[in-house]
Design a protein around this motif. Structure first.
Motif, PDB file in Angstrom:
ATOM      1  N   GLY A  28      80.221 -40.830  11.016  1.00 17.22           N
ATOM      2  CA  GLY A  28      79.907 -39.517  10.466  1.00 17.22           C
ATOM      3  C   GLY A  28      78.673 -38.931  11.115  1.00 17.22           C
ATOM      4  O   GLY A  28      77.850 -39.654  11.690  1.00 17.22           O
ATOM      5  N   GLU A  30      83.524 -33.698  15.680  1.00 22.84           N
ATOM      6  CA  GLU A  30      84.823 -33.400  15.083  1.00 22.84           C
ATOM      7  C   GLU A  30      85.944 -33.857  15.993  1.00 22.84           C
ATOM      8  O   GLU A  30      86.946 -34.438  15.523  1.00 22.84           O
ATOM      9  CB  GLU A  30      84.928 -31.900  14.808  1.00 22.84           C
ATOM     10  N   VAL A  69      83.398 -37.698  10.423  1.00 27.17           N
ATOM     11  CA  VAL A  69      83.166 -36.805   9.288  1.00 27.17           C
ATOM     12  C   VAL A  69      81.902 -36.010   9.611  1.00 27.17           C
ATOM     13  O   VAL A  69      80.865 -36.604   9.907  1.00 27.17           O
ATOM     14  CB  VAL A  69      82.990 -37.597   7.976  1.00 27.17           C
ATOM     15  N   ASP A  72      80.184 -28.883   9.606  1.00 29.05           N
ATOM     16  CA  ASP A  72      81.305 -28.833  10.520  1.00 29.05           C
ATOM     17  C   ASP A  72      81.216 -27.568  11.371  1.00 29.05           C
ATOM     18  O   ASP A  72      80.598 -26.580  10.972  1.00 29.05           O
ATOM     19  CB  ASP A  72      82.617 -28.867   9.740  1.00 29.05           C
ATOM     20  N   ASN A  93      81.378 -29.299  -1.359  1.00 25.98           N
ATOM     21  CA  ASN A  93      82.808 -29.465  -1.639  1.00 25.98           C
ATOM     22  C   ASN A  93      83.241 -28.627  -2.840  1.00 25.98           C
ATOM     23  O   ASN A  93      83.998 -29.065  -3.695  1.00 25.98           O
ATOM     24  CB  ASN A  93      83.142 -30.936  -1.877  1.00 25.98           C
ATOM     25  N   ASN A 111      84.599 -26.608   2.866  1.00 25.42           N
ATOM     26  CA  ASN A 111      84.262 -27.555   1.792  1.00 25.42           C
ATOM     27  C   ASN A 111      83.013 -28.368   2.138  1.00 25.42           C
ATOM     28  O   ASN A 111      82.862 -29.497   1.701  1.00 25.42           O
ATOM     29  CB  ASN A 111      85.437 -28.495   1.519  1.00 25.42           C
ATOM     30  N   GLU A 145      79.596 -38.201  -0.940  1.00 25.14           N
ATOM     31  CA  GLU A 145      80.641 -37.355  -0.357  1.00 25.14           C
ATOM     32  C   GLU A 145      80.985 -37.828   1.053  1.00 25.14           C
ATOM     33  O   GLU A 145      82.163 -37.858   1.431  1.00 25.14           O
ATOM     34  CB  GLU A 145      80.165 -35.896  -0.328  1.00 25.14           C
ATOM     35  N   PHE A 146      79.974 -38.222   1.819  1.00 28.17           N
ATOM     36  CA  PHE A 146      80.250 -38.790   3.138  1.00 28.17           C
ATOM     37  C   PHE A 146      81.114 -40.043   3.015  1.00 28.17           C
ATOM     38  O   PHE A 146      82.074 -40.232   3.759  1.00 28.17           O
ATOM     39  CB  PHE A 146      78.941 -39.137   3.856  1.00 28.17           C
ATOM     40  N   ARG A 148      84.736 -39.229   2.213  1.00 29.19           N
ATOM     41  CA  ARG A 148      85.449 -38.644   3.349  1.00 29.19           C
ATOM     42  C   ARG A 148      85.703 -39.682   4.446  1.00 29.19           C
ATOM     43  O   ARG A 148      86.757 -39.665   5.095  1.00 29.19           O
ATOM     44  CB  ARG A 148      84.665 -37.456   3.904  1.00 29.19           C
ATOM     45  N   LYS A 162      88.539 -41.898   3.307  1.00 29.24           N
ATOM     46  CA  LYS A 162      89.811 -41.205   3.439  1.00 29.24           C
ATOM     47  C   LYS A 162      90.257 -41.138   4.890  1.00 29.24           C
ATOM     48  O   LYS A 162      91.424 -41.368   5.211  1.00 29.24           O
ATOM     49  CB  LYS A 162      89.691 -39.791   2.862  1.00 29.24           C
ATOM     50  N   LYS A 163      89.317 -40.839   5.783  1.00 28.02           N
ATOM     51  CA  LYS A 163      89.657 -40.734   7.201  1.00 28.02           C
ATOM     52  C   LYS A 163      90.087 -42.073   7.759  1.00 28.02           C
ATOM     53  O   LYS A 163      91.050 -42.168   8.522  1.00 28.02           O
ATOM     54  CB  LYS A 163      88.473 -40.169   7.983  1.00 28.02           C
TER      55      LYS A 163
END
Length: 508
Positions: A255, A276, A281, A285, A388, A444, A489-490, A493, A496-497
């Motif tokens: 990230g 990206e 993450v 972004d 988010n 987000n 939050e990091f 994410r 999930k990634k």
């Protein structure tokens, strides 16, 4: 945890170098023969860095498939398929280099004598290092744009120096001296980058925090940065502060958290784009940077999405009717803004026609388009932090004494007004609703929404993609919990990634 792998076509290709347990053939890589038993059991938690040293990188060659397969497996690889494609097409190469040539080439090579028009210089770059010191900085800049082990760079002179061509090369074409230089560069790259030991503990995820130690008004002070690092560690995330010089190291991380002031023409945007592309993450972004750093875009976005904002008008350079149009649409005072200003820079309030004309003349030297807004007097601006789509902190930023902004820029220092930090539930409902409504069409990410509260309504001034989070200010109410929320939050994410990448790898 992470491992570095060097991939070659045949074992004999690496005989000239010292033996390394990290060197594998392409066939072994295809067959997963590089995995140790412990990694086979837990491959989804092992991150691999691939250095592709196959002989050919042409389209559909072994080297091309090596990079392609590495990306399909979710491994970080140099060169990437995108780099190979860009270097194979001159138009794409020129497009990518547009930001550094010809101005950079001339700046770095101005000391090189030119005997006649049409002079040409060739030099090779090994992992961003040049055999000659005079080409070293340029080689490093090219490596940032085309992260490739070996490239041949051609410079030509036609009134100015320009990068005429960049081509990938095989080690087979190197002379004995160049082979030695390449070996040194490879070892240096591996030792300083891929195998850099950030701490004794191996974390499940690694997060880079981009900072600029020379920045006068950074988004986070040193105490806040330390709190981010501490919060991340409690979530099994290892953090490292990186700078502009660490561009080529992004593939080491899972990230990227940008904590330097962003702009489209700033290296922070290039970091966000590369991160990206590498599958990290990223906060901020690149889309959020693009949308938030231009007030003209935001004004149009607010209008299109019915976000309540001060009355706004767009001004064009060389339009003789600007003054008349503004005086018909607004009453004084009027606020004028350049599109990409930050920390109240490039914002002026005018009280009459003479001030208006003078301000327009000044600001149009900095931008061909300007923003004019009605002036809404308030004692403070609300700053609502949104992550988010949810408010995470609320502050009142008060105006500087005897000034109409929260920042006042002097010759030697910048003054700021006082502040008050509150729990989000104490902020007026319409202020929170305005903040959420303003950020929804942007993304987000993490945003700071500036709002003026007037007559029971919230007027959105702007949305910042890189909001200030300083120790003792924005965290005054939540304390360490604010840093935990952002690092959490990091983590979510990155989890999930990684699970998505693992699924695609196993079912692709």
């Amino acid at each position: 945890m992470s491992n570095t792998l060097i991939i070659v076509e045949k074992e004999a290709d690496f005989q000239a170098y010292a033996a390394s347990e990290n060197v594998f053939t392409f066939e072994q890589y295809v067959a997963h023969q590089y995995l140790r038993p412990s990694e086979l059991k837990n491959e989804r938690h092992t991150r691999f860095r691939i250095i592709n040293l196959c002989k050919s990188n042409d389209y559909l060659s072994i080297g091309y498939y090596c990079s392609l397969l590495a990306e399909a497996r979710g491994h970080s690889v140099i060169p990437s398929v995108r780099t190979l494609n860009d270097l194979s097409q001159r138009s794409l190469t020129e497009m990518e280099l547009s930001s550094i040539t010809p101005l950079l080439a001339n700046k770095l090579l101005k000391h090189i004598p030119v005997s006649f028009q049409g002079d040409v210089i060739h030099f090779k770059s090994f992992f961003g290092q040049s055999q000659t010191s005079q080409h070293g900085e340029l080689a490093g800049k090219v490596f940032q744009h085309f992260t490739c082990p070996i490239v041949d760079i051609t410079l030509s002179f036609n009134s100015v120096w320009q990068i005429q061509n960049i081509a990938t090369m095989s080690r087979d074409s190197l002379t004995a001296t160049e082979e030695l230089d390449f070996a040194v560069a490879l070892d240096d790259f591996c030792q300083k980058v891929w195998r850099k030991k950030r701490s004794e503990k191996s974390y499940r995820y690694d997060l880079a925090i981009l900072v600029d130690h020379q920045e006068k008004l950074p988004p986070s002070d040193n105490k806040a940065l330390k709190k981010f690092v501490a919060a991340a560690k409690t979530l099994d995330i290892g953090c490292e502060l990186i700078t502009e010089d660490d561009y080529h190291r992004l593939s080491e991380f899972d990230g990227l958290f940008i904590r330097t002031t962003t702009a489209i023409d700033h290296y922070s945007y290039r970091f966000a784009k590369k991160a990206e592309m590498e599958g990290l993450v990223v906060i901020d972004d690149p889309t959020s940077i693009l949308r938030c750093t231009n007030k003209i875009y935001l004004a149009d976005l607010f209008s299109s999405n019915n976000v309540k904002a001060p009355k706004t008008q767009l001004l064009f350079i060389n339009d003789a009717s600007n003054v008349d149009k503004l005086e018909q649409a607004f009453s004084y005072p009027i606020v004028l803004k350049i599109p990409d200003g930050a920390f109240s820079i490039g914002v002026e309030k005018v009280k009459n026609k003479a001030e208006l004309i003078a301000a327009l003349n000044r600001l149009f030297t900095r931008s061909s388009l300007l923003i004019a807004q009605e002036y809404l007097y308030t004692e403070f601006d609300w700053r609502i932090g949104v992550l988010n789509g949810k408010p995470i902190f609320a502050c009142r930023y008060y105006m500087v004494n005897n000034h109409w902004q929260i920042y006042q820029h002097g010759k030697n220092r910048v003054a700021s007004g006082s502040f008050e930090t509150l729990p989000t539930f104490e902020a007026p409902k319409w202020v929170l609703e305005s903040a959420i409504k303003a950020t929804n069409p942007i993304g987000n990410g993490l945003y700071g929404v500036d709002i003026k509260e007037k007559d029971g309504a919230g007027y959105v001034i702007e949305v910042n993609d890189n909001p200030s989070i300083d120790s003792g200010v924005e965290d005054l109410y939540l304390g360490n919990e604010l840093y935990q929320i952002i690092m959490g939050e990091f983590l979510a994410r990155m989890e999930k990634k990684r699970s998505t990448t693992t699924y695609k790898s196993n079912h692709g």
